[in-house]
Scaffold this motif. Structure first.
Motif, PDB file in Angstrom:
ATOM      1  N   VAL A  74       0.853  -1.177   0.000  1.00 55.74           N
ATOM      2  CA  VAL A  74       0.000   0.000   0.000  1.00 55.74           C
ATOM      3  C   VAL A  74       0.894   1.234   0.000  1.00 55.74           C
ATOM      4  O   VAL A  74       1.824   1.341   0.800  1.00 55.74           O
ATOM      5  CB  VAL A  74      -0.922   0.034   1.240  1.00 55.74           C
ATOM      6  N   GLY A  75       0.618   2.149  -0.916  1.00 58.12           N
ATOM      7  CA  GLY A  75       1.334   3.413  -0.959  1.00 58.12           C
ATOM      8  C   GLY A  75       0.452   4.521  -0.413  1.00 58.12           C
ATOM      9  O   GLY A  75      -0.697   4.662  -0.819  1.00 58.12           O
ATOM     10  N   HIS A  76       0.985   5.279   0.554  1.00 64.42           N
ATOM     11  CA  HIS A  76       0.217   6.382   1.138  1.00 64.42           C
ATOM     12  C   HIS A  76       1.154   7.377   1.810  1.00 64.42           C
ATOM     13  O   HIS A  76       2.195   6.995   2.334  1.00 64.42           O
ATOM     14  CB  HIS A  76      -0.808   5.870   2.160  1.00 64.42           C
ATOM     15  N   ASP A  77       0.802   8.636   1.746  1.00 67.61           N
ATOM     16  CA  ASP A  77       1.549   9.698   2.432  1.00 67.61           C
ATOM     17  C   ASP A  77       3.053   9.638   2.156  1.00 67.61           C
ATOM     18  O   ASP A  77       3.871   9.837   3.040  1.00 67.61           O
ATOM     19  CB  ASP A  77       1.309   9.645   3.944  1.00 67.61           C
ATOM     20  N   GLY A  78       3.420   9.345   0.910  1.00 66.70           N
ATOM     21  CA  GLY A  78       4.831   9.310   0.544  1.00 66.70           C
ATOM     22  C   GLY A  78       5.585   8.102   1.054  1.00 66.70           C
ATOM     23  O   GLY A  78       6.814   8.075   1.039  1.00 66.70           O
ATOM     24  N   GLU A  79       4.878   7.096   1.508  1.00 63.38           N
ATOM     25  CA  GLU A  79       5.511   5.888   2.039  1.00 63.38           C
ATOM     26  C   GLU A  79       4.810   4.659   1.484  1.00 63.38           C
ATOM     27  O   GLU A  79       3.600   4.669   1.273  1.00 63.38           O
ATOM     28  CB  GLU A  79       5.400   5.894   3.566  1.00 63.38           C
ATOM     29  N   GLY A  80       5.571   3.623   1.233  1.00 65.31           N
ATOM     30  CA  GLY A  80       5.000   2.366   0.783  1.00 65.31           C
ATOM     31  C   GLY A  80       5.164   1.304   1.849  1.00 65.31           C
ATOM     32  O   GLY A  80       6.244   1.164   2.422  1.00 65.31           O
ATOM     33  N   ASP A  81       4.118   0.596   2.136  1.00 66.65           N
ATOM     34  CA  ASP A  81       4.160  -0.477   3.124  1.00 66.65           C
ATOM     35  C   ASP A  81       3.997  -1.822   2.441  1.00 66.65           C
ATOM     36  O   ASP A  81       3.061  -2.012   1.659  1.00 66.65           O
ATOM     37  CB  ASP A  81       3.042  -0.323   4.158  1.00 66.65           C
ATOM     38  N   ILE A  82       4.915  -2.721   2.728  1.00 62.36           N
ATOM     39  CA  ILE A  82       4.748  -4.116   2.312  1.00 62.36           C
ATOM     40  C   ILE A  82       3.959  -4.774   3.432  1.00 62.36           C
ATOM     41  O   ILE A  82       4.482  -4.996   4.525  1.00 62.36           O
ATOM     42  CB  ILE A  82       6.096  -4.815   2.090  1.00 62.36           C
ATOM     43  N   VAL A  83       2.707  -5.052   3.162  1.00 61.11           N
ATOM     44  CA  VAL A  83       1.827  -5.614   4.178  1.00 61.11           C
ATOM     45  C   VAL A  83       2.003  -7.127   4.268  1.00 61.11           C
ATOM     46  O   VAL A  83       2.018  -7.699   5.356  1.00 61.11           O
ATOM     47  CB  VAL A  83       0.357  -5.247   3.873  1.00 61.11           C
ATOM     48  N   ARG A  84       2.155  -7.767   3.105  1.00 62.29           N
ATOM     49  CA  ARG A  84       2.319  -9.225   3.056  1.00 62.29           C
ATOM     50  C   ARG A  84       3.299  -9.561   1.942  1.00 62.29           C
ATOM     51  O   ARG A  84       3.247  -8.966   0.866  1.00 62.29           O
ATOM     52  CB  ARG A  84       0.984  -9.903   2.741  1.00 62.29           C
ATOM     53  N   LEU A  85       4.135 -10.557   2.192  1.00 67.90           N
ATOM     54  CA  LEU A  85       5.031 -11.101   1.164  1.00 67.90           C
ATOM     55  C   LEU A  85       5.331 -12.538   1.558  1.00 67.90           C
ATOM     56  O   LEU A  85       6.072 -12.787   2.509  1.00 67.90           O
ATOM     57  CB  LEU A  85       6.327 -10.282   1.065  1.00 67.90           C
ATOM     58  N   TYR A  86       4.696 -13.476   0.863  1.00 67.15           N
ATOM     59  CA  TYR A  86       4.837 -14.897   1.199  1.00 67.15           C
ATOM     60  C   TYR A  86       4.979 -15.734  -0.067  1.00 67.15           C
ATOM     61  O   TYR A  86       4.350 -15.435  -1.084  1.00 67.15           O
ATOM     62  CB  TYR A  86       3.609 -15.414   1.968  1.00 67.15           C
ATOM     63  N   THR A  87       5.767 -16.769   0.043  1.00 67.14           N
ATOM     64  CA  THR A  87       5.807 -17.806  -0.985  1.00 67.14           C
ATOM     65  C   THR A  87       5.550 -19.146  -0.302  1.00 67.14           C
ATOM     66  O   THR A  87       5.754 -19.294   0.904  1.00 67.14           O
ATOM     67  CB  THR A  87       7.152 -17.852  -1.736  1.00 67.14           C
ATOM     68  N   HIS A  88       5.099 -20.094  -1.082  1.00 71.48           N
ATOM     69  CA  HIS A  88       4.863 -21.428  -0.531  1.00 71.48           C
ATOM     70  C   HIS A  88       6.205 -21.995  -0.067  1.00 71.48           C
ATOM     71  O   HIS A  88       7.207 -21.882  -0.779  1.00 71.48           O
ATOM     72  CB  HIS A  88       4.221 -22.340  -1.591  1.00 71.48           C
ATOM     73  N   PRO A  89       6.251 -22.621   1.109  1.00 64.93           N
ATOM     74  CA  PRO A  89       7.522 -23.153   1.620  1.00 64.93           C
ATOM     75  C   PRO A  89       8.223 -24.127   0.671  1.00 64.93           C
ATOM     76  O   PRO A  89       9.450 -24.198   0.666  1.00 64.93           O
ATOM     77  CB  PRO A  89       7.131 -23.860   2.922  1.00 64.93           C
ATOM     78  N   ASP A  90       7.454 -24.843  -0.145  1.00 64.55           N
ATOM     79  CA  ASP A  90       8.072 -25.747  -1.121  1.00 64.55           C
ATOM     80  C   ASP A  90       8.857 -24.982  -2.178  1.00 64.55           C
ATOM     81  O   ASP A  90       9.653 -25.571  -2.911  1.00 64.55           O
ATOM     82  CB  ASP A  90       7.009 -26.598  -1.822  1.00 64.55           C
ATOM     83  N   ARG A  91       8.631 -23.660  -2.272  1.00 59.88           N
ATOM     84  CA  ARG A  91       9.273 -22.839  -3.297  1.00 59.88           C
ATOM     85  C   ARG A  91      10.243 -21.812  -2.700  1.00 59.88           C
ATOM     86  O   ARG A  91      10.723 -20.928  -3.403  1.00 59.88           O
ATOM     87  CB  ARG A  91       8.201 -22.113  -4.139  1.00 59.88           C
ATOM     88  N   TRP A  92      10.488 -21.917  -1.393  1.00 61.28           N
ATOM     89  CA  TRP A  92      11.451 -21.009  -0.772  1.00 61.28           C
ATOM     90  C   TRP A  92      12.815 -21.183  -1.430  1.00 61.28           C
ATOM     91  O   TRP A  92      13.150 -22.246  -1.936  1.00 61.28           O
ATOM     92  CB  TRP A  92      11.552 -21.274   0.725  1.00 61.28           C
ATOM     93  N   ASP A  93      13.581 -20.159  -1.426  1.00 59.28           N
ATOM     94  CA  ASP A  93      14.946 -20.137  -1.984  1.00 59.28           C
ATOM     95  C   ASP A  93      14.974 -20.210  -3.507  1.00 59.28           C
ATOM     96  O   ASP A  93      16.000 -20.554  -4.088  1.00 59.28           O
ATOM     97  CB  ASP A  93      15.821 -21.246  -1.374  1.00 59.28           C
TER      98      ASP A  93
END
Length: 160
Positions: A74-93
């Motif tokens: 979410v981008g707001h007030d000149g700042e961007g927040d990464i609220v969620r960032l996930y990958t399936h554990p089978d695809r980590w790395d």
């Protein structure tokens, strides 16, 4: 693999990825029941629909014949927040989280957002390492209540 905007058709896959990722990442920090209840609440169809309907929001999926990762920013007030960032554990790395981040960063840059922040569960060493590798630095701390449990969080920031 395609990085694309999420749609309502992706909701079940997003929730499944979230549950698998939370179970793998937060097993030492949260009880299994807390993980399940929180994922059920935060990734319900109604909750995900509200995300899609929010202005100034990017909700992206990594699609490899099915959703294998997602991010929400979410981008707001000149700042961007990464609220969620996930990958399936089978695809980590496999670099999927980084590719999602790059797409989100580029979208935020196009919207003239100069800085991004992410909040990470303190015990999630994988996420802490990922954000550090992406050039983020620790800029604060806090806590969040999930069910009956409270967990520590670390805030990471970086200019984009």
């Amino acid at each position: 693999m395609e990085m694309r905007p999420a749609t309502t058709d992706d909701f079940a896959d997003i929730k499944a990825v979230a549950h698998a990722a939370w179970t793998a990442a937060y097993a030492d920090a949260l009880a299994g029941e807390t993980i399940s209840r929180t994922v059920d609440e935060w990734y319900s169809e109604a909750s995900l629909q509200r995300i899609l309907d929010q202005p100034e929001t990017d909700f992206l999926v990594a699609d490899n014949g099915g959703v294998v990762g997602f991010c929400h920013g979410v981008g707001h007030d000149g700042e961007g927040d990464i609220v969620r960032l996930y990958t399936h554990p089978d695809r980590w790395d496999e670099g999927i989280g980084y590719r999602l981040y790059e797409r989100l960063r580029d979208d935020m840059r196009d919207s003239n957002v100069p800085e991004m922040k992410a909040i990470v569960v303190e015990s999630d060493e994988m996420a802490r390492t990922l954000f550090t590798r992406m050039g983020f630095t620790e800029s604060g701390s806090g806590s969040v209540k999930m069910g009956d449990e409270t967990v520590g969080e670390i805030v990471y920031s970086r200019a984009i």
